[in-house]
Scaffold this active site. Structure first.
Site, mmCIF file in Angstrom:
data_model
loop_
_atom_site.group_PDB
_atom_site.id
_atom_site.type_symbol
_atom_site.label_atom_id
_atom_site.label_comp_id
_atom_site.label_asym_id
_atom_site.label_seq_id
_atom_site.Cartn_x
_atom_site.Cartn_y
_atom_site.Cartn_z
ATOM 1 N N HIS A 158 -53.521 -40.437 59.545
ATOM 2 C CA HIS A 158 -52.656 -41.327 58.780
ATOM 3 C C HIS A 158 -52.824 -41.074 57.291
ATOM 4 C CE1 HIS A 158 -56.072 -43.779 57.635
ATOM 5 N NE2 HIS A 158 -56.388 -43.959 58.892
ATOM 6 N N LYS A 591 -49.728 -57.224 58.019
ATOM 7 C CA LYS A 591 -48.831 -57.129 56.868
ATOM 8 C C LYS A 591 -47.706 -58.141 56.980
ATOM 9 C CE LYS A 591 -46.222 -53.404 56.287
ATOM 10 N NZ LYS A 591 -44.823 -53.797 56.059
#
Length: 929
Positions: A158, A591
């Site tokens: 990532h 998030k």
């Protein structure tokens, strides 16, 4: 860098600190060697500058000393651009060296326990098996557990992976040298030679480029991940299995003696995860699998060659089985010098076949020439069968000890890794699947506008298509690039299964699943390439929905209930052993809704999914999409698994391993084996042993509902509803610079916008960690507890204290937040806030962040009864004390470099310095991505 200056601030010696004396010695040694290297390579003036910065940073860290703040700001402001990289490298490398020393200390303490006879430490398989037998769980139940267990850490790449492999190699060399010092009694002369070797390794580290010059490709990420197979997985996993089998045989009276199936093994996303990554193509998928296979076959060839050297018994002295005699007779090895060595002749033939397999599958030439031509093995199972012939012949002829050596480890390696090394998952966003299916339907069934259909109409249509073997794709039609690419991926997946076996690709994951149609769309695409065959009710892969947002988690049980009730899907699951995997997204849910609500939504989803699956008689396997940071579901794996609700583990669990956490867990083989063992032990314990957290009281659940609702509102109000917050985030953190770094193959955002909704969760969390605010790991908690206390008073707070004592989920949640808050630094975060150009915006937001941060700490201490953060975690508290004097300067330097960069500085040294500080801060925090 003179770490001895901090000795004046050490607490009085206790038994605990005495045990830590070797750690302090190692840190002092490595700090001294780094300081000597800095002075020798860069001069005394550079060394003095670094030391002055360190001393000022310590003063600033302790009490936000205004004079220290002014001193740091002045010193950094006057620092020439070409000196900033030197300072960044110095403090970054100390963070890396401190990590090495801490890891070595963990290994040292584990060895001390083992030497003292304390093999059954908590978190070990031996300890867990002992507790199971004490609880009355017999050999048959344990055997059944291992027969159906599945424990899989899945390596992913990532956009915050910051380590170059060359740096990791240097660090591993230093770690090996420290380990040798521990395990070997050295004479004074030998110790001097050994210290010189460490000094040489530190110099090599200093002279090795820390940053990549080019953007990382997907295949670079594959290569980085494969390096951990060299250090840990290929060698340590077979040893772990063998040690566990031996322990079960000795300690469990009625253990049936069966060889353990490969229940514990790594997996991978790298090369198959194309959600938001346009660089993952069918060609990359093929290349990734070939790279994996080359790694496995190379290892097997090497071990098989060495086995030939080990197994030298002569038929003149020992008997052999008829099967071995036949295997040796088929060998191309006709040397008269080995006429009486049937094992070696058989192995020579096996080597020839394995060499042919490597050449056929991957174009890999064996490192040593085979003694003749032979047909390749059709599968890893064929190779394993030949190894079994060796094994059984040795057992039948009084050579059990020989069977328990390299041969045993090789047989285990083949069982675990095969020719494919690790299962490679595929992942794509549900929207892409929907568009692909829509285009196929538009051609095959003119007049149907699939994307305009509602959910129920889509489900009906997709069921119709799944009932027929007729493919939708028509030859000669010019489909869009996206549709061609998707079909190419699945065709390549089928080809990989045909060549390497079905174990090579087992799971296909659907990101952003929010309806039954998302799952059926993937089924349609699998049918197109033959991975799903309606006429046989056969499905060759697991279809895995990924529920990521708070809303999707809340509705996950409804979606799965409807899906499992569809006859066409239920029949397909029958071919998968009535097992359905579901992935839960920690990152995006955080998030979306904040730390507290994310954690609670995941827990509630697990409870509801467990109930749904039990009702349908389907086995649930949960795949936890956790990151390294607490804001992405990170934290100690052992406690995380044990904190799952009752029935959520069921002997099966998959967990993502991401970012710098992969290196911290698996770069060192001793720590790697320990971390693998922890995963297995926790899964065994959570499945078979009762815990208090299994049945939380109703008032606990109700309290969490209330706290979560309040925290959710506070988080959403700040992050998504505060005017200018998006701009505050982009200006007060290093997110803009992260987006431009050469640290990952995929973009930082899913779309070309600055919207927080479009930002990938990983760089969102990573950016907050870099500025030491770590908002995703605590924001909303303080507001929730404040409102709770105001409404419920003393009795309400007493209930929360009970929840902390009695409920594993709540205790783990608070423990993880304790860690995050201890690693945060509001004074440093305030310096980053001054990067925001608009003073009014800064003054409107930062005081609110600071107030909530203080409220979160106060609430945590009140509930736990601690007088300070990490009062119950002395190991991490010690780690922070050791490393933060060297971590904080990187933050101060990063602020100055960001200021110069954003003011228009074009000097490449400024950009390089920013990159170096990002690397160093990530290394110092250890779990920031």
């Amino acid at each position: 860098m003179n770490s001895t200056n901090t000795d004046r601030h050490r607490p009085p010696m206790t038994e605990s600190t005495e045990k830590d004396a070797p750690l302090r010695d190692d840190i002092r040694l490595l700090g001294r060697l780094l300081g000597d290297t800095l002075r020798d390579q860069e001069g005394a003036e550079s060394f003095d500058t670094v030391e002055r910065i360190r001393q000022l940073a310590i003063r600033f860290h302790r009490n936000d000393d205004p004079a220290a703040r002014q001193g740091l700001e002045s010193l950094f402001a006057d620092l020439p651009n070409n000196r900033t990289t030197l300072v960044a490298r110095a403090f970054s490398y100390f963070s890396h060296l401190a990590n090495i020393a801490e890891d070595q200390h963990h290994i040292r303490r584990a060895r001390a326990h083992a030497l003292a006879g304390s093999r059954s430490r908590e978190g070990s398989l031996a300890h867990t098996v002992q507790r199971a037998t004490e609880a009355g769980i017999g050999g048959k139940a344990l055997s059944n557990f291992f027969a159906r267990a599945e424990v899989c850490p899945v390596l992913t790449a990532h956009p915050t992976e910051v380590q170059r492999k060359s740096i990791l190699d240097c660090q591993w060399k230093i770690a090996r040298l420290l380990d040798e010092r521990d395990r070997t009694e050295l004479t004074p002369e030998e110790r001097e030679v050994h210290e010189e070797a460490i000094r040489r390794a530190v110099l090599t580290l200093w002279q090795t480029r820390m940053l990549r010059r080019a953007k990382l490709s997907v295949m670079d990420e594959v290569a980085n991940a494969l390096s951990f197979y060299d250090t840990t997985f290929l060698r340590e996993l077979p040893r772990l299995y063998n040690a566990l089998e031996d322990h079960l045989t000795k300690q469990v009276a009625d253990w049936p003696g069966d060889e353990l199936k490969p229940f514990l093994h790594p997996g991978s996303w790298i090369g198959g995860d194309r959600d938001g990554n346009p660089f993952v193509t069918a060609e990359i998928l093929e290349s990734a699998m070939r790279a994996q296979s080359r790694k496995s076959l190379g290892f097997l060839l090497d071990q098989l060659h060495n086995l030939g050297a080990d197994l030298s018994p002569t038929s003149v002295l020992v008997k052999i089985s008829d099967e071995l005699q036949a295997l040796a007779a088929r060998s191309p090895d006709h040397s008269p010098h080995r006429d009486d060595e049937p094992y070696r002749r058989a192995i020579a033939g096996m080597y020839a076949r394995l060499s042919a397999s490597a050449r056929q599958l991957d174009g890999l030439e064996a490192p040593r020439h085979a003694l003749g031509e032979a047909a390749p093995y059709a599968s890893a199972a064929e190779f394993a069968a030949d190894l079994d012939i060796l094994h059984h012949s040795l057992l039948a002829n009084h050579s059990r000890l020989l069977a328990r050596g390299r041969l045993r480890r090789l047989r285990r390696a083949v069982a675990v890794f095969g020719f494919h090394l690790a299962p490679l998952d595929l992942r794509q966003n549900s929207e892409v699947h929907a568009r692909t299916v829509a285009e196929l339907l538009a051609v095959a069934r003119p007049g149907i506008d699939y994307l305009r259909l509602d959910e129920e109409a889509r489900i009906r249509l997709l069921q119709e298509e799944l009932a027929t073997p007729r493919p939708l794709a028509a030859p000669g039609i010019a489909y869009s690039d996206e549709t061609r690419d998707e079909l190419a991926i699945f065709r390549t997946a089928r080809s990989i299964q045909q060549r390497f076996g079905k174990a090579a690709i087992q799971n296909v994951i659907i990101s952003k699943t929010d309806g039954v149609s998302d799952i059926l769309e993937l089924a349609i695409l699998l049918k197109e390439v033959g991975l799903l065959r309606p006429s046989e009710s056969a499905l060759d892969v697991n279809i895995v929905p990924l529920f990521e947002t708070i809303g999707d988690l809340e509705h996950s049980d409804i979606i799965m209930d409807r899906l499992l009730g569809l006859p066409v899907y239920s029949r397909l699951l029958g071919s998968r052993g009535a097992l359905q995997e579901v992935m839960l997204g920690y990152s995006d849910s955080n998030k979306d809704g904040g730390f507290l609500t994310s954690g609670w939504s995941l827990y509630r989803a697990e409870i509801k999914l467990t109930e749904v699956f039990a009702r349908h008689g389907v086995t649930l396997r949960l795949f936890h999409g956790r990151g390294g940071s607490v804001g992405r579901g990170g934290g100690p794996s052992y406690q995380a698994i044990l904190a799952q609700p009752q029935g959520a583990v069921q002997g099966q669990i998959r967990i993502t391993e991401q970012g710098e956490v992969i290196a911290s867990k698996y770069a060192n083989p001793d720590l790697g084996r320990r971390n693998l063992e922890i995963l297995a032990a926790a899964t065994l314990e959570a499945t078979l042993l009762p815990h208090q957290h299994d049945n939380p009281r109703p008032e606990f659940l109700a309290a969490m509902d209330t706290l979560s609702a309040t925290a959710f509102k506070a988080y959403r109000r700040m992050v998504y509803e505060t005017p200018g917050f998006e701009r505050y985030f982009w200006e007060s953190t290093v997110i803009s610079e992260i987006a431009a770094l050469n640290i990952g193959s995929r973009p930082a955002s899913r779309k070309k916008t600055t919207a927080i909704e479009d930002l990938r969760a990983i760089p969102w969390v990573f950016s907050w960690a870099q500025c030491r605010l770590m908002l995703p790991g605590w924001f909303g908690f303080g507001a929730a507890i404040s409102a709770w206390k105001e409404e419920r008073g003393v009795a309400g707070m007493a209930l929360l204290a009970e929840m902390n004592r009695e409920w594993g989920f709540f205790r783990t949640l608070l423990s993880n937040m304790d860690m995050v808050l201890a690693k945060s630094d509001i004074a440093i975060a305030e310096r980053y806030s001054r990067l925001v150009k608009d003073p009014a915006l800064r003054d409107a937001i930062f005081p609110r962040l600071k107030e909530e941060w203080q409220a979160a700490i106060a609430a945590l201490l009140e509930i736990t009864g601690q007088t300070e953060l990490l009062a119950d975690n002395p190991l991490l508290k010690r780690s922070i004390r050791n490393r933060f004097p060297y971590l904080d300067p990187l933050n101060h330097l990063q602020v100055e470099l960001l200021r110069r960069h954003r003011a228009g500085a074009v000097d490449e040294a400024v950009k390089r310095g920013i990159h170096l500080t990002i690397n160093g801060v990530a290394a110092g925090l250890r779990n920031s991505g």
